[in-house]
Design an enzyme around this catalytic site. Sequence first.
Site, PDB file in Angstrom:
ATOM      1  N   CYS A  43     -40.565 -12.829 -97.289  1.00  9.69           N
ATOM      2  CA  CYS A  43     -40.043 -13.980 -96.547  1.00  9.69           C
ATOM      3  C   CYS A  43     -41.168 -14.774 -95.890  1.00  9.69           C
ATOM      4  CB  CYS A  43     -39.050 -13.507 -95.499  1.00  9.69           C
ATOM      5  SG  CYS A  43     -38.458 -14.841 -94.457  1.00  9.69           S
ATOM      6  N   CYS A  48     -39.143 -17.422 -97.987  1.00 10.53           N
ATOM      7  CA  CYS A  48     -38.431 -18.405 -97.157  1.00 10.53           C
ATOM      8  C   CYS A  48     -39.342 -19.373 -96.399  1.00 10.53           C
ATOM      9  CB  CYS A  48     -37.568 -17.702 -96.111  1.00 10.53           C
ATOM     10  SG  CYS A  48     -37.088 -16.023 -96.463  1.00 10.53           S
ATOM     11  N   LYS A  51     -41.805 -21.625 -98.454  1.00 12.25           N
ATOM     12  CA  LYS A  51     -40.926 -22.495 -99.253  1.00 12.25           C
ATOM     13  C   LYS A  51     -40.345 -23.614 -98.406  1.00 12.25           C
ATOM     14  CE  LYS A  51     -36.697 -21.618 -99.392  1.00 12.25           C
ATOM     15  NZ  LYS A  51     -35.552 -20.715 -99.523  1.00 12.25           N
ATOM     16  N   TYR A  99     -46.759 -10.870 -86.560  1.00  9.38           N
ATOM     17  CA  TYR A  99     -46.059  -9.642 -86.984  1.00  9.38           C
ATOM     18  C   TYR A  99     -46.897  -8.410 -86.653  1.00  9.38           C
ATOM     19  CZ  TYR A  99     -41.887 -11.305 -89.385  1.00  9.38           C
ATOM     20  OH  TYR A  99     -40.654 -11.820 -89.650  1.00  9.38           O
ATOM     21  N   TYR A 179     -31.180 -19.907-107.048  1.00  9.17           N
ATOM     22  CA  TYR A 179     -31.531 -20.757-105.909  1.00  9.17           C
ATOM     23  C   TYR A 179     -33.021 -21.035-105.842  1.00  9.17           C
ATOM     24  CZ  TYR A 179     -33.147 -16.995-102.715  1.00  9.17           C
ATOM     25  OH  TYR A 179     -33.843 -15.981-102.106  1.00  9.17           O
ATOM     26  N   GLU A 183     -34.558 -24.806-105.893  1.00 13.12           N
ATOM     27  CA  GLU A 183     -35.348 -25.222-104.721  1.00 13.12           C
ATOM     28  C   GLU A 183     -36.721 -25.731-105.155  1.00 13.12           C
ATOM     29  OE1 GLU A 183     -33.466 -22.375-101.224  1.00 13.12           O
ATOM     30  OE2 GLU A 183     -35.207 -21.663-102.296  1.00 13.12           O
ATOM     31  N   ARG A 206     -25.328 -19.918-110.965  1.00 15.25           N
ATOM     32  CA  ARG A 206     -24.262 -18.970-111.297  1.00 15.25           C
ATOM     33  C   ARG A 206     -23.900 -18.189-110.035  1.00 15.25           C
ATOM     34  NH1 ARG A 206     -24.317 -13.713-113.713  1.00 15.25           N
ATOM     35  NH2 ARG A 206     -26.571 -13.740-113.628  1.00 15.25           N
ATOM     36  N   HIS A 437     -18.200 -37.617 -83.866  1.00 17.20           N
ATOM     37  CA  HIS A 437     -18.288 -38.860 -84.620  1.00 17.20           C
ATOM     38  C   HIS A 437     -19.480 -39.690 -84.168  1.00 17.20           C
ATOM     39  CE1 HIS A 437     -16.716 -42.103 -87.036  1.00 17.20           C
ATOM     40  NE2 HIS A 437     -16.906 -42.922 -86.022  1.00 17.20           N
ATOM     41  N   GLU A 442     -18.000 -34.004 -89.407  1.00 16.86           N
ATOM     42  CA  GLU A 442     -16.635 -34.212 -88.918  1.00 16.86           C
ATOM     43  C   GLU A 442     -15.619 -34.091 -90.055  1.00 16.86           C
ATOM     44  OE1 GLU A 442     -15.615 -38.312 -87.542  1.00 16.86           O
ATOM     45  OE2 GLU A 442     -17.621 -38.809 -88.255  1.00 16.86           O
TER      46      GLU A 442
HETATM   47  C1  LIG Z   1     -39.343 -17.863-103.199  1.00 14.75           C
HETATM   48  C2  LIG Z   1     -38.388 -17.121-102.325  1.00 14.75           C
HETATM   49  C3  LIG Z   1     -37.632 -17.816-101.401  1.00 14.75           C
HETATM   50  C4  LIG Z   1     -36.751 -17.149-100.573  1.00 14.75           C
HETATM   51  N1  LIG Z   1     -36.017 -17.882 -99.694  1.00 14.75           N
HETATM   52  C5  LIG Z   1     -35.155 -17.256 -98.860  1.00 14.75           C
HETATM   53  C6  LIG Z   1     -34.429 -18.004 -97.886  1.00 14.75           C
HETATM   54  O1  LIG Z   1     -34.549 -19.234 -97.801  1.00 14.75           O
HETATM   55  N2  LIG Z   1     -33.603 -17.341 -97.061  1.00 14.75           N
HETATM   56  C7  LIG Z   1     -33.442 -15.979 -97.126  1.00 14.75           C
HETATM   57  O2  LIG Z   1     -32.686 -15.412 -96.334  1.00 14.75           O
HETATM   58  N3  LIG Z   1     -34.114 -15.253 -98.061  1.00 14.75           N
HETATM   59  C8  LIG Z   1     -34.964 -15.857 -98.910  1.00 14.75           C
HETATM   60  N4  LIG Z   1     -35.668 -15.122 -99.830  1.00 14.75           N
HETATM   61  C9  LIG Z   1     -35.414 -13.671 -99.921  1.00 14.75           C
HETATM   62  C10 LIG Z   1     -36.149 -12.902 -98.838  1.00 14.75           C
HETATM   63  O3  LIG Z   1     -37.527 -13.216 -98.891  1.00 14.75           O
HETATM   64  C11 LIG Z   1     -35.932 -11.399 -99.031  1.00 14.75           C
HETATM   65  O4  LIG Z   1     -34.547 -11.140 -99.087  1.00 14.75           O
HETATM   66  C12 LIG Z   1     -36.537 -10.594 -97.892  1.00 14.75           C
HETATM   67  O5  LIG Z   1     -37.918 -10.841 -97.767  1.00 14.75           O
HETATM   68  C13 LIG Z   1     -36.303  -9.094 -98.144  1.00 14.75           C
HETATM   69  O6  LIG Z   1     -36.929  -8.332 -97.162  1.00 14.75           O
HETATM   70  P1  LIG Z   1     -37.354  -6.836 -97.471  1.00 14.75           P
HETATM   71  O7  LIG Z   1     -37.825  -6.270 -96.179  1.00 14.75           O
HETATM   72  O8  LIG Z   1     -36.278  -6.130 -98.174  1.00 14.75           O
HETATM   73  O9  LIG Z   1     -38.542  -6.923 -98.510  1.00 14.75           O
HETATM   74  P2  LIG Z   1     -39.902  -7.740 -98.483  1.00 14.75           P
HETATM   75  O10 LIG Z   1     -39.888  -8.794 -97.464  1.00 14.75           O
HETATM   76  O11 LIG Z   1     -40.145  -8.120 -99.891  1.00 14.75           O
HETATM   77  O12 LIG Z   1     -40.962  -6.661 -98.010  1.00 14.75           O
HETATM   78  C14 LIG Z   1     -41.317  -5.581 -98.798  1.00 14.75           C
HETATM   79  C15 LIG Z   1     -42.761  -5.251 -98.510  1.00 14.75           C
HETATM   80  O13 LIG Z   1     -43.077  -3.979 -99.068  1.00 14.75           O
HETATM   81  C16 LIG Z   1     -44.392  -4.006 -99.580  1.00 14.75           C
HETATM   82  N5  LIG Z   1     -44.481  -2.910-100.529  1.00 14.75           N
HETATM   83  C17 LIG Z   1     -43.809  -2.759-101.705  1.00 14.75           C
HETATM   84  N6  LIG Z   1     -44.105  -1.563-102.257  1.00 14.75           N
HETATM   85  C18 LIG Z   1     -44.972  -0.946-101.421  1.00 14.75           C
HETATM   86  C19 LIG Z   1     -45.614   0.321-101.435  1.00 14.75           C
HETATM   87  N7  LIG Z   1     -45.390   1.199-102.411  1.00 14.75           N
HETATM   88  N8  LIG Z   1     -46.453   0.635-100.420  1.00 14.75           N
HETATM   89  C20 LIG Z   1     -46.681  -0.234 -99.401  1.00 14.75           C
HETATM   90  N9  LIG Z   1     -46.085  -1.442 -99.336  1.00 14.75           N
HETATM   91  C21 LIG Z   1     -45.233  -1.782-100.324  1.00 14.75           C
HETATM   92  C22 LIG Z   1     -44.496  -5.391-100.182  1.00 14.75           C
HETATM   93  O14 LIG Z   1     -45.841  -5.780-100.313  1.00 14.75           O
HETATM   94  C23 LIG Z   1     -43.737  -6.230 -99.158  1.00 14.75           C
HETATM   95  O15 LIG Z   1     -44.603  -6.731 -98.170  1.00 14.75           O
HETATM   96  C24 LIG Z   1     -36.601 -15.748-100.668  1.00 14.75           C
HETATM   97  C25 LIG Z   1     -37.351 -15.036-101.603  1.00 14.75           C
HETATM   98  C26 LIG Z   1     -38.236 -15.712-102.410  1.00 14.75           C
HETATM   99  C27 LIG Z   1     -39.034 -14.938-103.407  1.00 14.75           C
END
Ligand SMILES: Cc1cc2nc3c(=O)[nH]c(=O)nc-3n(C[C@H](O)[C@H](O)[C@H](O)COP(=O)(O)OP(=O)(O)OC[C@H]3O[C@@H](n4cnc5c(N)ncnc54)[C@H](O)[C@@H]3O)c2cc1C
Length: 460
Positions: A43, A48, A51, A99, A179, A183, A206, A437, A442
């Site tokens: 994200c 997100c 983007k 973070y 999406y 986008e 879809r 309005h 609305e």
């Molecule tokens: C282009 C794009 C646009 C998006 N836009 C939106 C939006 O507008 N609104 C929205 O709500 N969502 C959006 N999303 C989706 C959103 O980013 C994800 O749903 C969200 O980040 C999921 O969070 P997560 O914690 O599950 O995984 P992630 O945020 O993907 O975090 C997983 C982390 O684990 C790390 N990792 C993986 N394997 C290992 C390992 N073995 N050891 C150590 N680290 C590891 C990765 O490097 C990563 O940093 C978008 C996604 C993309 C790709």
Amino acid sequence: MPDHDVDLFIIGAGSGGVRAARIASNYGARVMIAEEYRVGGTCVIRGCVPKKLLVYASRFSAEFEDAAGYGWSVPETTFHWPTLIANKDREIARLEAAYVSTLERYKVELVRSRAVLEDAHTVRLATGARVRAETILMATGGAPYHGAQIAGLEHVISSNEAFHLKQLPKRILIQGGGYIAVEFAGIFSGLGSQVTLVYRGDNILRGFDDDVREHLRKEMEQRGIKVITRQTVAAVEKVDHGYDVELSDNEQVMADLVMFATGRKPNVHGLGLEAVGVKLGVTGGIAVDEFSHTSVPNIYAVGDVTNRVNLTPVAIREGHAFADTVYGGKPTPVDHTYVPTAVFSEPEIGVVGLTEAQARERFAIVDVYKTSFRPMKATLAGRDTRCFMKLLVDGKTNRVVGCHIVGADAGELIQIVGVAVRMGATKADFDATMAVHPTAAEELVTMREKAMSYGRAAAE
Ligand SMILES: Cc1cc2nc3c(=O)[nH]c(=O)nc-3n(C[C@H](O)[C@H](O)[C@H](O)COP(=O)(O)OP(=O)(O)OC[C@H]3O[C@@H](n4cnc5c(N)ncnc54)[C@H](O)[C@@H]3O)c2cc1C
């Protein structure tokens, strides 16, 4: 000596992992989190946030055009992609640092390494070091998936690389209809690229309501995006000035850049899941119950790796609920119904609840209210665009079970509509709410005429 080095080891410092770490630590758990790429996850780093920054950039071109009808003369504008990317990178670095400092503040130990399972209580880091943990949380997210192997796939980029291009492509072909594809089509088109969107299905988006899909497609085409459906990319060949892209019907499209946004897959491979006995579900993600508990008693999973509803706020909620459940003494299931969501296409989409097709499957009587109108701002601007809104109502209870908006700020609107729909608001509640309005919103409280009403003869 404690039995374990830490109480909780989290693999993945993205939306879900970081939230779980912070809350668990606040409850007193000793927490370690591993991240193999950048803290913040998809994200913040390549989803997100960057983007949305590109979406903001892309919308200025239309604003400049529309200004003329309001009396402004805008001198010739130019756009400098490297400036946008550098500024975006600076903002992402700032967020990443925020973070990291949050983790520090909550006394969560961050290990910048890939981590995999060795057994149900042992995690192995890239250095070979081992950490023993009482509980393990898998929060590894997902990754772009290019689909079938085709000739020239090595030339194709995904959304990951789109954020780091050296220059803006003059012509881009995007394959995909989800999406992320629409986008990026809007982003590149708004910034001045010639965009061709290729999608194998009948229509883009879809899973969204059919009226929304149709409306967005028309709007995209009106803005000059070429949408080709029922085709796939068959081959990509590097030629002198770009790429020669061959489609499944043999049509050739020339492009300077080819991007696939053909879906994402949960990051489940190479993590040692199978050996430890963590089962996967039918959609390929880690199978979990409503408490994000996997098939192994001390291992949990949250976020995109579970492939439930792949959105940031959902991953965050799941991470928080996991910590409340395991460390806070408050078993907290996550409710995945009525999740409001936005698509930052041009124009934007906001959705909460069921599509018309889903509502008709679920309810005996479904009343449909819809409207399509020219937004006021478009009048003086002379812009040919329409806003679309639709409410789906359970005819028996009068409850609003779906709301769909296509138009400016739909993402902002749907957040608030989501509260009402979640609370069980009826169509009568919408009608009784005073309009604001003059706004586009609305229309949501002034739709009086049913566009359609469906009833099932053998309804319960
Ligand atoms: C282009 C794009 C646009 C998006 N836009 C939106 C939006 O507008 N609104 C929205 O709500 N969502 C959006 N999303 C989706 C959103 O980013 C994800 O749903 C969200 O980040 C999921 O969070 P997560 O914690 O599950 O995984 P992630 O945020 O993907 O975090 C997983 C982390 O684990 C790390 N990792 C993986 N394997 C290992 C390992 N073995 N050891 C150590 N680290 C590891 C990765 O490097 C990563 O940093 C978008 C996604 C993309 C790709």
